[in-house]
Design a protein around this motif. Structure first.
Motif, PDB file in Angstrom:
ATOM      1  N   TRP A   1       0.769  -1.220   0.095  1.00  0.00           N
ATOM      2  CA  TRP A   1       0.061  -0.006  -0.071  1.00  0.00           C
ATOM      3  C   TRP A   1       0.841   1.155  -0.052  1.00  0.00           C
ATOM      4  O   TRP A   1       0.430   2.304  -0.433  1.00  0.00           O
ATOM      5  N   ILE A   2       1.856   1.161   0.801  1.00  0.00           N
ATOM      6  CA  ILE A   2       2.859   2.324   0.685  1.00  0.00           C
ATOM      7  C   ILE A   2       3.368   2.666  -0.780  1.00  0.00           C
ATOM      8  O   ILE A   2       3.234   3.663  -1.486  1.00  0.00           O
ATOM      9  N   ALA A   3       3.986   1.563  -1.410  1.00  0.00           N
ATOM     10  CA  ALA A   3       4.452   1.729  -2.709  1.00  0.00           C
ATOM     11  C   ALA A   3       3.320   1.944  -3.815  1.00  0.00           C
ATOM     12  O   ALA A   3       3.605   2.614  -5.040  1.00  0.00           O
ATOM     13  N   GLU A   4       2.263   1.286  -3.831  1.00  0.00           N
ATOM     14  CA  GLU A   4       1.249   1.556  -4.993  1.00  0.00           C
ATOM     15  C   GLU A   4       0.242   2.282  -4.697  1.00  0.00           C
ATOM     16  O   GLU A   4      -0.524   2.736  -5.622  1.00  0.00           O
ATOM     17  N   LYS A   5      -0.336   2.518  -3.482  1.00  0.00           N
ATOM     18  CA  LYS A   5      -1.717   3.253  -3.302  1.00  0.00           C
ATOM     19  C   LYS A   5      -1.293   4.488  -2.388  1.00  0.00           C
ATOM     20  O   LYS A   5      -2.361   5.186  -2.113  1.00  0.00           O
ATOM     21  N   GLY A   6      -0.264   4.872  -2.167  1.00  0.00           N
ATOM     22  CA  GLY A   6       0.041   6.079  -1.430  1.00  0.00           C
ATOM     23  C   GLY A   6      -0.351   6.217   0.083  1.00  0.00           C
ATOM     24  O   GLY A   6      -0.618   7.209   0.462  1.00  0.00           O
TER      25      GLY A   6
ATOM     26  N   ALA B   1      -8.804   4.868  -0.246  1.00  0.00           N
ATOM     27  CA  ALA B   1      -7.671   4.729  -0.916  1.00  0.00           C
ATOM     28  C   ALA B   1      -7.138   3.236  -0.744  1.00  0.00           C
ATOM     29  O   ALA B   1      -6.318   2.766  -1.659  1.00  0.00           O
ATOM     30  N   ALA B   2      -7.566   2.374   0.291  1.00  0.00           N
ATOM     31  CA  ALA B   2      -7.357   0.942   0.585  1.00  0.00           C
ATOM     32  C   ALA B   2      -8.053   0.001  -0.218  1.00  0.00           C
ATOM     33  O   ALA B   2      -7.813  -1.223  -0.054  1.00  0.00           O
ATOM     34  N   ALA B   3      -8.962   0.481  -1.060  1.00  0.00           N
ATOM     35  CA  ALA B   3      -9.870  -0.517  -1.694  1.00  0.00           C
ATOM     36  C   ALA B   3      -9.392  -1.034  -2.721  1.00  0.00           C
ATOM     37  O   ALA B   3      -8.360  -0.830  -3.290  1.00  0.00           O
ATOM     38  N   ASP B   4      -9.767  -2.230  -2.992  1.00  0.00           N
ATOM     39  CA  ASP B   4      -9.137  -3.331  -4.113  1.00  0.00           C
ATOM     40  C   ASP B   4      -9.191  -2.644  -5.246  1.00  0.00           C
ATOM     41  O   ASP B   4      -8.398  -3.113  -6.325  1.00  0.00           O
TER      42      ASP B   4
END
Length: 64
Positions: free
Chosen positions: A25-30, A55-58
């Motif tokens: 999530w850090i790398a791909e979803k900010g 933002a954490a949604a699939d």
């Protein structure tokens, strides 16, 4: 009173996900995270706001 900084293990437990998911999530979803030396640190309030914002949604697109 200031909010404590949480480790990757702590924030993973807080969210009920694995530490690998946190790093993804850090790398791909900010996901909001702060690098201190070699370690990632988190503020639970920032992460909670980020999750509530969807933002954490699939899925990769936001409906609306």
């Amino acid at each position: 009173m200031t909010e404590p900084w949480l480790s990757a293990d702590d924030i993973a437990a807080h969210l009920g996900v694995t530490k690998d998911t946190v790093y993804t999530w850090i790398a791909e979803k900010g996901m909001p995270a702060h690098k201190i030396g070699r370690l990632w640190k988190f503020q639970a309030s920032e992460v909670d706001d980020w999750v509530r914002g969807g933002a954490a949604a699939d899925h990769d697109t936001v409906e609306g």
